[in-house]
Design a protein around this motif. Structure first.
Motif, PDB file in Angstrom:
ATOM      1  N   ARG A 116       0.816  -1.221   0.000  1.00  0.00           N
ATOM      2  CA  ARG A 116       0.000   0.000   0.000  1.00  0.00           C
ATOM      3  C   ARG A 116       0.848   1.269   0.000  1.00  0.00           C
ATOM      4  O   ARG A 116       0.402   2.329  -0.435  1.00  0.00           O
ATOM      5  CB  ARG A 116      -0.926  -0.022   1.214  1.00  0.00           C
ATOM      6  CG  ARG A 116      -1.972   1.083   1.219  1.00  0.00           C
ATOM      7  CD  ARG A 116      -2.946   0.945   2.370  1.00  0.00           C
ATOM      8  NE  ARG A 116      -2.300   1.084   3.660  1.00  0.00           N
ATOM      9  CZ  ARG A 116      -2.095   0.104   4.525  1.00  0.00           C
ATOM     10  NH1 ARG A 116      -2.467  -1.135   4.221  1.00  0.00           N
ATOM     11  NH2 ARG A 116      -1.521   0.319   5.691  1.00  0.00           N
ATOM     12  N   THR A 117       2.079   1.188   0.489  1.00  0.00           N
ATOM     13  CA  THR A 117       2.941   2.372   0.625  1.00  0.00           C
ATOM     14  C   THR A 117       4.109   2.361  -0.364  1.00  0.00           C
ATOM     15  O   THR A 117       5.168   2.902  -0.078  1.00  0.00           O
ATOM     16  CB  THR A 117       3.497   2.461   2.053  1.00  0.00           C
ATOM     17  OG1 THR A 117       4.217   1.246   2.363  1.00  0.00           O
ATOM     18  CG2 THR A 117       2.391   2.654   3.072  1.00  0.00           C
ATOM     19  N   ASN A 118       3.892   1.727  -1.516  1.00  0.00           N
ATOM     20  CA  ASN A 118       4.923   1.696  -2.560  1.00  0.00           C
ATOM     21  C   ASN A 118       6.236   1.148  -2.007  1.00  0.00           C
ATOM     22  O   ASN A 118       7.293   1.767  -2.145  1.00  0.00           O
ATOM     23  CB  ASN A 118       5.133   3.087  -3.152  1.00  0.00           C
ATOM     24  CG  ASN A 118       6.055   3.085  -4.352  1.00  0.00           C
ATOM     25  OD1 ASN A 118       6.206   2.076  -5.036  1.00  0.00           O
ATOM     26  ND2 ASN A 118       6.709   4.218  -4.608  1.00  0.00           N
ATOM     27  N   GLY A 119       6.152  -0.003  -1.385  1.00  0.00           N
ATOM     28  CA  GLY A 119       7.356  -0.630  -0.841  1.00  0.00           C
ATOM     29  C   GLY A 119       7.958   0.164   0.303  1.00  0.00           C
ATOM     30  O   GLY A 119       9.179   0.187   0.465  1.00  0.00           O
ATOM     31  N   LEU A 120       7.096   0.820   1.097  1.00  0.00           N
ATOM     32  CA  LEU A 120       7.489   1.662   2.236  1.00  0.00           C
ATOM     33  C   LEU A 120       8.120   2.979   1.833  1.00  0.00           C
ATOM     34  O   LEU A 120       8.491   3.783   2.685  1.00  0.00           O
ATOM     35  CB  LEU A 120       8.446   0.927   3.197  1.00  0.00           C
ATOM     36  CG  LEU A 120       7.912  -0.304   3.925  1.00  0.00           C
ATOM     37  CD1 LEU A 120       8.967  -0.812   4.911  1.00  0.00           C
ATOM     38  CD2 LEU A 120       6.617   0.002   4.650  1.00  0.00           C
ATOM     39  N   ARG A 121       8.235   3.237   0.544  1.00  0.00           N
ATOM     40  CA  ARG A 121       8.859   4.495   0.108  1.00  0.00           C
ATOM     41  C   ARG A 121       8.062   5.706   0.565  1.00  0.00           C
ATOM     42  O   ARG A 121       8.626   6.759   0.848  1.00  0.00           O
ATOM     43  CB  ARG A 121       9.002   4.507  -1.422  1.00  0.00           C
ATOM     44  CG  ARG A 121      10.015   3.503  -1.971  1.00  0.00           C
ATOM     45  CD  ARG A 121      10.013   3.543  -3.496  1.00  0.00           C
ATOM     46  NE  ARG A 121      10.963   2.610  -4.075  1.00  0.00           N
ATOM     47  CZ  ARG A 121      10.682   1.332  -4.329  1.00  0.00           C
ATOM     48  NH1 ARG A 121       9.469   0.839  -4.035  1.00  0.00           N
ATOM     49  NH2 ARG A 121      11.581   0.531  -4.859  1.00  0.00           N
ATOM     50  N   SER A 122       6.744   5.575   0.638  1.00  0.00           N
ATOM     51  CA  SER A 122       5.896   6.688   1.051  1.00  0.00           C
ATOM     52  C   SER A 122       5.378   6.528   2.470  1.00  0.00           C
ATOM     53  O   SER A 122       4.527   7.304   2.909  1.00  0.00           O
ATOM     54  CB  SER A 122       4.717   6.837   0.084  1.00  0.00           C
ATOM     55  OG  SER A 122       3.910   5.661   0.086  1.00  0.00           O
ATOM     56  N   SER A 123       5.879   5.556   3.195  1.00  0.00           N
ATOM     57  CA  SER A 123       5.394   5.317   4.558  1.00  0.00           C
ATOM     58  C   SER A 123       5.890   6.389   5.518  1.00  0.00           C
ATOM     59  O   SER A 123       7.055   6.787   5.482  1.00  0.00           O
ATOM     60  CB  SER A 123       5.859   3.937   5.049  1.00  0.00           C
ATOM     61  OG  SER A 123       5.504   3.744   6.402  1.00  0.00           O
TER      62      SER A 123
END
Length: 504
Positions: free
Chosen positions: A192-199
């Motif tokens: 959901r977070t683009n591989g945690l890139r946007s987390s």
């Protein structure tokens, strides 16, 4: 990069590790050694399967050791015939117990440059260690996370030898029932977070028993807290976050967890067991700190005040810090306290009279810390405010400043106070990242990795209503009759009604 160890530390923005380009699996030359630490308590058969899958790894055998930490199993655990060449069993240190204690025991004897944690009831695909380790060859401040699915426990007749052969052949799906496998909430968040890139808080997903980092990173944050019996991985990951690391998930590192998660078996009890540990140690979990008047182990904000004024003004500034709308605060008073000699000295005529007086005022309050200098980072406290004593915090100042940096995820907020100087709110994560990058100019580093925001005094020190100028009353247009005449008619009307009531 085809091989070797990277020496550069790219200034990654927040958790967007896109500038890093890992080498393709099977087409690079590893050079960093890996210590796989497997804490275990009983479950010999599951451990045998875990070790069999580790024996089939594509990572070079001479660069990998496996340390099984027996946490008091009865009977003691043993190494099976199918196990990696560098595998050994060590007993957990006798002064404690639990997963965290076992992990620290293993890390203390680990020789690898990379620490890889793995649970004793997991089967990993052959590329698992290689997929995670390749990132650590690019940079030394990463924490890598593997994927996992929950599967039903395999039948007891599944032998380590059989699993090893299927792993080598790339056919683990034939012996593990993946058709009904449950994806972890970790994988759902990562997707959901683009591989945690946007987390915003990537440490949240670092809850799995398959995670790796450089050995110096593990020890820099003090290892895993043995006092946390549930949720120790989340608490550890939170401290890693305030240290400044970048979290990188790699779903090529596949794994199967043998058995359903505890949340599926008794969700309410599992959640309740974790809550008090995280409430005290992870201040960003505001949902767990709703009890009014409570004091918590790790505060939400550190307020730093340099003692450069008289006692009355310092006391006023401290009081303002502790009585604001953000009550989860600890104050650090910076002054040369260590220079106050404990020996005989004049009381009233002491040249350090003011400083000694302030020390006595504040030394016995657990919310106040006396320090000679400011630490490089407030971590694990997530935020640090620094401002002049001459401008006490307003009741909602900290709340407003935190909301501002949370809005745009900036790492620092600088507020112009005019002739009084400036006040700053710093994010521990950003300060930690600057330190890991070896930045000489911390502000410039934070600007590159998290952003620096600027504000004015009016934004964060609003004027109380009681002190605001009273607005001029609007003049109503003339309607042909004065206020006096209207009041007279009203009075006559009331008197007339009263007289009529008396006559009746």
């Amino acid at each position: 990069m085809a091989g070797g160890v990277a020496t550069e530390r790219p200034p990654i923005r927040h958790n967007d590790y896109s500038p890093l380009d890992p080498p393709p699996l099977g087409d690079w030359d590893p050079s960093l050694s890996v210590s796989v630490i497997v804490p275990a308590y009983g479950g010999q058969h599951a451990l045998d399967l875990t070790l069999a899958s580790l024996a089939a790894q594509t990572y070079p055998g001479h660069l990998m050791e496996v340390i099984v930490v027996d946490d008091g199993s009865e009977p003691p655990l043993r190494l099976p015939e199918i196990a990696p060449g560098g595998a050994r069993i060590v007993s957990s240190a006798p002064d404690g117990w639990g997963i965290a204690h076992a992990l620290n025991t293993g890390a203390a004897v680990a020789e690898g440059r990379i620490i890889q944690r793995l649970d004793a009831d997991m089967v990993v695909w052959p590329e698992h260690i290689e997929a995670l380790a390749r990132w650590h060859h690019l940079s030394d401040y990463l924490v890598t996370i593997g994927g996992k699915r929950f599967v039903e426990e395999p039948p007891g007749d599944l032998s380590p030898e059989g699993l090893y052969e299927h792993a080598r052949a790339g056919s683990l799906g034939e012996v593990l029932d993946l058709s009904n496998a449950l994806a972890s909430s970790t994988e759902q968040t990562i997707s959901r977070t683009n591989g945690l890139r946007s987390s915003r808080n990537p440490y949240h997903v670092c809850t799995g028993p398959t995670v790796s980092m450089r050995r110096e990173t593990f020890h820099a944050v003090g290892g895993v807290d043995p006092g946390v019996l549930r949720g120790e991985d989340t608490e550890f990951a939170y401290r890693l976050a305030t240290h400044g690391v970048v979290f990188v998930p790699d779903m090529a590192a596949r794994a199967a967890h043998l058995g359903l998660p505890a949340q599926r078996l008794d969700r309410d009890r599992a959640v309740r067991a974790v809550a008090p540990y995280l409430a005290h140690r992870v201040p960003l979990r505001r949902d767990l700190r709703k009890d009014a008047g409570r004091r918590w182990l790790v505060p939400y904000v550190e307020v730093v005040l340099h003692v450069d004024a008289d006692e009355e003004r310092v006391r006023a500034a401290v009081g303002a810090a502790l009585e604001g709308s953000v009550s989860d605060v600890r104050v650090t008073l910076v002054a040369p306290w260590s220079r106050l000699s404990p020996g005989r000295h004049a009381v009233l005529g002491d040249p350090s009279f003011e400083l000694r007086l302030m020390r006595e005022h504040f030394a016995h309050d657990e919310r106040i810390r006396l320090a000679d200098e400011v630490a490089t980072t407030p971590g694990p406290t997530p935020f640090r405010y620094t401002g002049p004593v001459s401008v006490p915090l307003g009741r909602q100042t900290l709340e407003r400043m935190i909301a501002a940096v949370q809005e745009d995820r900036s790492g620092m907020l600088v507020v112009d106070l005019g002739e009084e100087g400036s006040a700053t709110l710093e994010r521990a994560e950003a300060l930690g990242r600057a330190r890991l990058l070896g930045a000489d100019d911390v502000v410039t580093s934070i600007k590159a990795t998290h952003g620096v925001r600027h504000g004015t005094r009016a934004e964060f020190w609003p004027v109380p209503r009681s002190q605001a100028p009273t607005p001029a009353k609007a003049v109503k247009p003339c309607t042909g009759q004065s206020a006096a005449s209207r009041a007279t008619r009203s009075l006559r009307s009331k008197l007339g009604a009263a007289l009529r009531e008396l006559r009746a």
